[in-house]
Write a protein that holds these residues in place. Structure first.
Motif, mmCIF file in Angstrom:
data_model
loop_
_atom_site.group_PDB
_atom_site.id
_atom_site.type_symbol
_atom_site.label_atom_id
_atom_site.label_comp_id
_atom_site.label_asym_id
_atom_site.label_seq_id
_atom_site.Cartn_x
_atom_site.Cartn_y
_atom_site.Cartn_z
ATOM 1 N N LEU A 90 6.490 0.747 -9.320
ATOM 2 C CA LEU A 90 5.997 0.898 -7.941
ATOM 3 C C LEU A 90 4.569 0.370 -7.816
ATOM 4 O O LEU A 90 4.238 -0.324 -6.846
ATOM 5 C CB LEU A 90 6.043 2.375 -7.516
ATOM 6 N N ASN A 91 3.727 0.685 -8.802
ATOM 7 C CA ASN A 91 2.352 0.196 -8.779
ATOM 8 C C ASN A 91 2.282 -1.322 -8.911
ATOM 9 O O ASN A 91 1.497 -1.976 -8.218
ATOM 10 C CB ASN A 91 1.531 0.860 -9.890
ATOM 11 N N LEU A 92 3.102 -1.888 -9.786
ATOM 12 C CA LEU A 92 3.096 -3.339 -9.984
ATOM 13 C C LEU A 92 3.559 -4.072 -8.734
ATOM 14 O O LEU A 92 2.897 -5.006 -8.271
ATOM 15 C CB LEU A 92 3.981 -3.701 -11.175
ATOM 16 N N ILE A 93 4.665 -3.642 -8.169
ATOM 17 C CA ILE A 93 5.174 -4.289 -6.952
ATOM 18 C C ILE A 93 4.179 -4.128 -5.808
ATOM 19 O O ILE A 93 3.918 -5.076 -5.053
ATOM 20 C CB ILE A 93 6.566 -3.739 -6.582
ATOM 21 N N GLY A 94 3.610 -2.940 -5.677
ATOM 22 C CA GLY A 94 2.609 -2.720 -4.626
ATOM 23 C C GLY A 94 1.403 -3.610 -4.788
ATOM 24 O O GLY A 94 0.912 -4.209 -3.820
ATOM 25 N N ALA A 95 0.903 -3.745 -6.018
ATOM 26 C CA ALA A 95 -0.268 -4.595 -6.273
ATOM 27 C C ALA A 95 0.046 -6.065 -5.996
ATOM 28 O O ALA A 95 -0.782 -6.790 -5.440
ATOM 29 C CB ALA A 95 -0.751 -4.411 -7.706
ATOM 30 N N SER A 151 0.836 -1.211 0.000
ATOM 31 C CA SER A 151 0.000 0.000 0.000
ATOM 32 C C SER A 151 0.860 1.245 0.000
ATOM 33 O O SER A 151 0.570 2.212 -0.713
ATOM 34 C CB SER A 151 -0.911 0.023 1.230
ATOM 35 N N ALA A 152 1.915 1.242 0.797
ATOM 36 C CA ALA A 152 2.808 2.396 0.872
ATOM 37 C C ALA A 152 3.462 2.662 -0.490
ATOM 38 O O ALA A 152 3.562 3.817 -0.914
ATOM 39 C CB ALA A 152 3.879 2.171 1.939
ATOM 40 N N LEU A 153 3.873 1.608 -1.188
ATOM 41 C CA LEU A 153 4.472 1.784 -2.514
ATOM 42 C C LEU A 153 3.480 2.412 -3.489
ATOM 43 O O LEU A 153 3.847 3.286 -4.285
ATOM 44 C CB LEU A 153 4.951 0.442 -3.067
ATOM 45 N N MET A 154 2.228 2.001 -3.411
ATOM 46 C CA MET A 154 1.215 2.544 -4.305
ATOM 47 C C MET A 154 0.906 4.000 -3.967
ATOM 48 O O MET A 154 0.681 4.817 -4.867
ATOM 49 C CB MET A 154 -0.037 1.665 -4.269
ATOM 50 N N VAL A 155 0.914 4.341 -2.706
ATOM 51 C CA VAL A 155 0.707 5.739 -2.298
ATOM 52 C C VAL A 155 1.887 6.596 -2.746
ATOM 53 O O VAL A 155 1.702 7.723 -3.225
ATOM 54 C CB VAL A 155 0.481 5.838 -0.771
ATOM 55 N N VAL A 156 3.093 6.071 -2.628
ATOM 56 C CA VAL A 156 4.280 6.789 -3.107
ATOM 57 C C VAL A 156 4.165 7.028 -4.609
ATOM 58 O O VAL A 156 4.447 8.135 -5.095
ATOM 59 C CB VAL A 156 5.573 6.018 -2.752
ATOM 60 N N ALA A 157 3.735 6.021 -5.364
ATOM 61 C CA ALA A 157 3.562 6.174 -6.813
ATOM 62 C C ALA A 157 2.517 7.240 -7.129
ATOM 63 O O ALA A 157 2.708 8.065 -8.032
ATOM 64 C CB ALA A 157 3.161 4.844 -7.451
ATOM 65 N N GLU A 173 -6.681 -5.693 -7.105
ATOM 66 C CA GLU A 173 -5.222 -5.826 -7.204
ATOM 67 C C GLU A 173 -4.819 -6.539 -8.485
ATOM 68 O O GLU A 173 -3.783 -6.206 -9.082
ATOM 69 C CB GLU A 173 -4.652 -6.537 -5.977
ATOM 70 N N ILE A 174 -5.614 -7.502 -8.938
ATOM 71 C CA ILE A 174 -5.320 -8.164 -10.213
ATOM 72 C C ILE A 174 -5.406 -7.151 -11.352
ATOM 73 O O ILE A 174 -4.501 -7.058 -12.188
ATOM 74 C CB ILE A 174 -6.272 -9.354 -10.454
ATOM 75 N N VAL A 175 -6.479 -6.390 -11.385
ATOM 76 C CA VAL A 175 -6.651 -5.378 -12.434
ATOM 77 C C VAL A 175 -5.535 -4.339 -12.347
ATOM 78 O O VAL A 175 -4.943 -3.951 -13.361
ATOM 79 C CB VAL A 175 -8.043 -4.721 -12.341
ATOM 80 N N TRP A 176 -5.212 -3.892 -11.145
ATOM 81 C CA TRP A 176 -4.175 -2.886 -10.940
ATOM 82 C C TRP A 176 -2.828 -3.401 -11.454
ATOM 83 O O TRP A 176 -2.091 -2.676 -12.132
ATOM 84 C CB TRP A 176 -4.064 -2.564 -9.446
#
Length: 83
Positions: free
Chosen positions: A38-43, A14-20, A62-65
Motif C-alpha cells: 500500500l505504501n509503495l503504490i501510494g508513493a 495519499s488515500a492508500l498511504m493513509v489506509v496503510a 516520495e522517492i525515499v518513501w
C-alpha cells in the motif's frame, strides 16, 4: 484546486498511504506485505502526480518513501518464503 487526472491520482495515492498508516495502528496482526505494498503504490501514485504538479520536496519524500517500502516489501516476501 482543479481536479485533473494528476490530482485524482495523487489523492488516491495519499488515500492508500493513509489506509496503510491506519492499518499499522489498528491491526492486531500486521501483514507486512500488504502494509508495504500500500505504501509503495501510494508513493508511486503521488510521485506520478508530482511529475505534473512538481514540488521538489514532496517528490524527494516520495522517492525515499517508495525505496523504504520496496525494501520492506522485499524483506516481508523473503520472510514469508521462509515460513
Amino acid at each position: 484546486m482543479h481536479l485533473d487526472t494528476a490530482n485524482i491520482v495523487g489523492l488516491t495515492g495519499s488515500a492508500l498511504m493513509v489506509v496503510a498508516f491506519a492499518y499499522s495502528n489498528l491491526a492486531k496482526v500486521m501483514n507486512l506485505v500488504l502494509f508495504n505494498l500500500l505504501n509503495l503504490i501510494g508513493a508511486i501514485m503521488l510521485g506520478a502526480s508530482l511529475l505534473v504538479h512538481f514540488n521538489v520536496a514532496s517528490f524527494a519524500l516520495e522517492i525515499v518513501w517508495a525505496v523504504i517500502a520496496l525494501f520492506g516489501l522485499g524483506k516481508a516476501l523473503i520472510a514469508r518464503k521462509r515460513t
